[in-house]
Structures are given as structure tokens and as C-alpha cells.
Design an enzyme around this catalytic site. Structure first.
Site, short mmCIF file in Angstrom:
data_model
loop_
_atom_site.label_atom_id
_atom_site.label_comp_id
_atom_site.label_asym_id
_atom_site.label_seq_id
_atom_site.Cartn_x
_atom_site.Cartn_y
_atom_site.Cartn_z
N GLN B 16 0.89 -1.14 0.16
CA GLN B 16 -0.05 0.11 -0.23
C GLN B 16 0.66 1.24 0.10
O GLN B 16 2.03 1.13 0.34
CB GLN B 16 -0.72 -0.04 1.23
CG GLN B 16 -1.80 -1.10 1.33
CD GLN B 16 -3.06 -0.90 0.67
OE1 GLN B 16 -3.31 0.21 -0.09
NE2 GLN B 16 -4.22 -1.95 0.72
N CYS B 17 0.18 2.50 -0.15
CA CYS B 17 0.56 3.58 -0.25
C CYS B 17 1.67 3.83 1.05
O CYS B 17 1.19 3.54 2.11
CB CYS B 17 -0.31 4.81 -0.19
SG CYS B 17 0.39 6.30 -0.10
#
Lengths: 158, 79
Positions: B16-17
Site C-alpha cells: 500500500q501507499c
């Protein structure tokens, strides 16, 4: 070549969610080629404290040291419910592949983000340089931050 | 369009980011200027993020594909 752009972030909050935001932006800015520094003051200092260390000398200092967590102990700003919220968010984030705060801090270190603790907060809370992780830079004051912010293209207060 | 042959592949699937961008910034340093890094990601935000990263760092996004829930980027190291 142009001089690298700069990003300067004040981390005031000791809330897990806000520290997430700070470290995500810091690592991203560094990854995007920006010279990035973080200035940890007041509750934000928890992000740099060594794990499991009791700090403080006097009565109030030790009392505060008992409450003052390390980066794995900080709870969310809402719905913490005495630690249940922290556990829940950690679990939800892990299940969804979100990088933990400790790993984000390590990533920031790997990317060369400067982690500067605030000298005055350390004095007040009776926290010494030895109480902080080895990667923390030498403590600085407000003028050092202001100079940093003057030259920065992005400044944030979290 | 001619097939792009990457010099290196970064598998950022499941991350994820901000990790797809962070890992891309680290991996691009391991290939030579002019070479191509292929990045695989499942984070839908990576479409905007990798594009922004290329724009900011000056590296060239040669192509971007989407298929089967995986986003594939071809990035040429420019500097």
C-alpha cells in the site's frame, strides 16, 4: 542541475494516525527526490523514543515517562479505548498490507530523512539523547527549524 | 507499439501507499541510466502516484497497463 527541493515537517502529535501521515509524507517526499527533515516536538517525540524505556528523573518526569510511549505504543487520536483501538488499527492495517509505523520510520532513515528532536521538549519531559533511537539527529531549537522551513518548498505541521 | 523489455522487475503487489513509490525510488537506483524498470502494483492509487513520482523525479513513464487487478508500469531511468 537544480538544487533539490526541500520538505520540512513538524511532528507535534503523538497520535498514531497523525504520525502515520507524517511518516508517509516524509518517506514519499524523500522518494521523490526532496531533501526531507522532520522536527519532533512535544508528543511527537514519542516517535523517536527507544522501545520499552522508562524516562524521567523527578517525580513528574517519571510519571510522564510512564505515559510516554515509543513508536509502537502510540494510539489513534479517536477510538483508542485504552489500547483496543491501537490493536484494532494495527491489525486492520497489517491485514491490508499497510506498512507499520516502525517500518516507515526505518524507511525514512534509509532514505536519508533527517530526524531532529526538539531540545526544549526533551528538557521539559526529562528525556535525554540516550533515550532516543541512535538514528535521531542532535537536538535542535526553534531557530534551526525556522531556518529549515524558510528554505523548504513544503512545510507541514502535524 | 513495440514490446518493452525491462532490465529489472519490481514486484510491489500487495503493498500500500507509500511503498510502491518508495520501492520504485530505491530500485531505479540499481539500474543504469537509459535502462527500464518494470513495476507491478495492486494499489489503485499507484496509477496517480507513480505518474506523479516520474513527473517529480524526471524519470520517464514509457507505458502503463492495467489488467487482472495489476497495474504495470515501465519506467525509463533518465538521470
Amino acid at each position: 542541475m537544480n538544487e533539490a527541493k526541500k520538505c520540512s515537517i513538524v511532528v507535534f502529535s503523538g497520535d498514531m494516525d497523525k504520525q502515520f501521515a507524517a511518516f508517509i509524507i516524509a518517506t514519499t517526499a524523500a522518494a521523490m527526490g526532496m531533501e526531507t527533515s522532520m522536527f519532533f516536538t512535544f508528543w511527537g517525540l514519542q516517535a523517536l523514543k527507544k522501545k520499552g524505556l522508562k524516562t524521567g528523573k523527578g517525580f513528574f518526569g517519571r510519571m510522564l515517562g510512564f505515559m510516554f510511549k515509543d513508536i509502537e505504543g502510540v494510539g489513534p487520536s479517536k477510538m483508542n479505548f485504552g489500547g483496543i483501538g491501537r490493536w484494532m488499527f494495527k491489525k486492520m492495517m497489517k491485514d491490508k498490507g499497510v506498512t507499520s509505523l516502525v517500518e516507515l520510520r526505518q524507511t525514512a532513515i534509509d532514505l536519508g530523512v533527517k530526524l531532529q528532536p526538539c531540545q526544549m521538549s526533551m528538557e521539559v519531559m526529562e528525556i535525554t539523547k540516550e533515550d532516543l533511537i541512535d538514528e535521531a539527529a542532535d537536538p535542535v531549537g526553534a531557530a534551526a527549524y525556522v531556518l529549515d522551513a524558510q528554505q523548504a518548498d513544503i512545510t507541514l505541521f502535524i | 507499439m513495440a514490446e518493452i523489455t525491462p532490465n529489472k522487475v519490481l514486484d510491489a503487489r500487495g503493498l500500500q501507499c507509500p511503498m510502491p513509490v518508495v520501492k520504485t525510488s530505491q530500485e531505479i537506483k540499481t539500474i543504469g541510466v537509459g535502462e527500464v524498470l518494470q513495476v507491478l502494483a495492486t494499489d489503485p492509487g499507484s496509477m496517480a502516484d507513480i505518474t506523479a513520482w516520474c513527473k517529480s523525479t524526471g524519470n520517464e513513464l514509457l507505458n502503463m497497463e492495467k489488467g487482472g487487478g495489476v497495474f504495470t508500469f515501465y519506467i525509463k531511468r533518465v538521470r
